[in-house]
Design a protein around this motif. Structure first.
Motif, short mmCIF file in Angstrom:
data_model
loop_
_atom_site.label_atom_id
_atom_site.label_comp_id
_atom_site.label_asym_id
_atom_site.label_seq_id
_atom_site.Cartn_x
_atom_site.Cartn_y
_atom_site.Cartn_z
N LEU A 179 15.56 11.07 2.42
CA LEU A 179 14.90 9.77 2.32
C LEU A 179 14.06 9.77 1.04
CD1 LEU A 179 15.14 7.31 4.06
CD2 LEU A 179 13.18 8.07 5.40
N ASP A 180 14.51 8.98 0.07
CA ASP A 180 13.91 8.94 -1.27
C ASP A 180 12.67 8.04 -1.28
OD1 ASP A 180 13.73 9.51 -3.95
OD2 ASP A 180 15.56 8.45 -4.52
N ASP A 181 11.78 8.30 -2.21
CA ASP A 181 10.60 7.45 -2.42
C ASP A 181 9.79 7.27 -1.13
OD1 ASP A 181 11.80 7.24 -4.88
OD2 ASP A 181 12.52 5.20 -4.59
N PHE A 182 9.72 8.32 -0.34
CA PHE A 182 9.11 8.18 0.98
C PHE A 182 7.63 7.85 0.88
CE2 PHE A 182 7.18 9.62 4.95
CZ PHE A 182 7.94 8.89 5.84
N VAL A 202 8.71 12.99 -1.09
CA VAL A 202 7.42 12.32 -1.26
C VAL A 202 7.45 11.57 -2.59
CG1 VAL A 202 4.92 12.62 -1.34
CG2 VAL A 202 6.33 14.29 -0.11
N ASP A 203 7.17 10.28 -2.56
CA ASP A 203 7.28 9.49 -3.78
C ASP A 203 6.32 9.96 -4.86
OD1 ASP A 203 8.59 7.06 -4.96
OD2 ASP A 203 6.48 6.58 -5.31
N GLN A 204 6.80 9.88 -6.10
CA GLN A 204 5.99 10.39 -7.22
C GLN A 204 4.71 9.60 -7.45
OE1 GLN A 204 8.61 10.52 -10.57
NE2 GLN A 204 8.95 8.34 -10.63
N ALA A 236 8.53 17.29 -3.03
CA ALA A 236 7.62 16.44 -3.80
C ALA A 236 8.27 16.06 -5.12
CB ALA A 236 6.29 17.15 -4.04
N GLU A 237 8.30 14.77 -5.41
CA GLU A 237 8.87 14.26 -6.66
C GLU A 237 7.77 14.12 -7.71
OE1 GLU A 237 12.06 11.07 -6.29
OE2 GLU A 237 10.54 10.35 -4.92
N GLY A 238 8.15 14.21 -8.95
CA GLY A 238 7.22 13.89 -10.04
C GLY A 238 6.10 14.90 -10.23
#
Ligand code: C2E
Ligand code: MG
Ligand code: MG
Ligand code: MG
Length: 288
Positions: A179-182, A202-204, A236-238
């Protein structure tokens, strides 16, 4: 009156709007051509585990436009979705990723790498989606368990039941779902138990301010706790700084992606990076 209508017409076709409309039309024509002419490119952004080992990569689309240069997806994905071009484009991305997974499976350094592919809701909604992915997997002989399909939270909430029916047969063959941009999409979490998921990303936007904004830090902490409680992998993204990484590690985040580790890379650079890491680790193991 005609004069009023004329004024309205003039008002409607403001120069800026006219320009925007014709830019859009020519971008659409060019995008159609891009698919046929092979102007699409893929970049691979490494994903690392808690020890810093590359375990996967996210496949990120670029368009090498003949005059505008390398365009990021923010410039053309929405247009591709509106025009339906996302179907052939998305198909192409999946074919490339699966072909690459099969290639990786033949190379010791790359065999355990997974590839995460972004799937637009338009693709998922296509009646043939499940069968198309299955066809690509068997045609390329890609190991299904190395394929991760990324869906965006806000896309799914409209039709949880329908989406999970599309996902279930693929997941049974080993395909994973993220699940992207959560955190950006929806406030109720009840739907999480209804979806066959493997990972939360986890969204950036939360990661970006994690050191300076108490609320973002609280959200990130909570998402990590939630994911772990639901037995989901959490990425974790970004991640851009060592401080952000330390915070995330402390909270028990499993995986990381961001400029701190690498930008989206051409395939050869991803392979080189992974191979170097293997050698470093082997040396480390040998000397230990
Ligand atoms: P996304 O799936 O959330 O991908 C992450 C985006 O964050 C990527 O942007 C990536 O380059 C960028 N990024 C990674 N690390 C960092 C960092 O440390 N700091 C910052 N500021 N940004 C970072 P990109 O490549 O421009 O892609 C944007 C979006 O376009 C993606 O967001 C995804 O939603 C969409 N997209 C990309 N490829 C595809 C595709 O093949 N199909 C579909 N449907 N959408 C795609
Ligand atoms: Mg993504
Ligand atoms: Mg994302
Ligand atoms: Mg996104």
């Amino acid at each position: 009156s005609a004069k009023a209508a004329g004024r309205n017409a003039v008002h409607f076709f403001e120069p800026q709007m006219q320009k925007t409309l014709s830019e859009r039309a020519s971008l659409e024509t060019a995008l159609r051509q891009a698919v046929a002419d092979g102007q699409l490119r893929l970049m691979y952004q490494p994903q690392v585990d808690q020890a810093g080992n590359i375990h996967g990569a996210e496949v990120l689309l670029r368009w090498l436009h003949p005059s505008l240069g390398l365009l990021s997806p923010d410039r053309f994905i929405a247009l591709a979705e509106e025009t339906g071009l996302i179907i052939p484009i998305g198909q192409w991305v999946l074919e490339q990723a699966c072909f690459q997974l099969q290639q990786f499976s033949q190379q010791p350094a790359m065999a355990d790498i997974s590839l995460s592919v972004n799937i637009s809701i338009k693709q998922l909604r296509h009646p043939d989606f499940t069968r198309q992915v299955q066809t690509i997997l068997s045609a390329t002989r890609a190991p299904p368990q190395r394929l991760v399909l990324e869906l965006t939270e806000s896309d799914l909430v409209d039709d949880i039941e329908g989406c999970s029916h599309k996902m279930a047969p693929l997941r049974q063959t080993g395909v994973q779902f993220a699940l992207d941009d959560f955190g950006t999409g929806y406030s109720s979490l009840a739907y999480l138990k209804k979806l066959p998921l493997d990972q939360l990303k986890v969204d950036q936007s939360f990661v970006r301010n994690v050191m300076h904004d108490q609320h973002d830090a609280a959200i990130v902490r909570t998402v990590i706790v939630l994911a772990r409680a639901l037995n989901l992998n959490v990425l974790a993204e970004g991640v851009e700084t060592a401080e952000q990484l330390a915070f995330l590690q402390q909270q028990g985040c499993h995986n990381y992606q961001g400029y701190l580790f690498a930008q989206p890379l051409p395939l050869t650079d991803l392979i080189a990076m992974k191979q170097n890491q293997m050698h470093t680790l082997n040396r480390f193991t040998l000397s230990a």
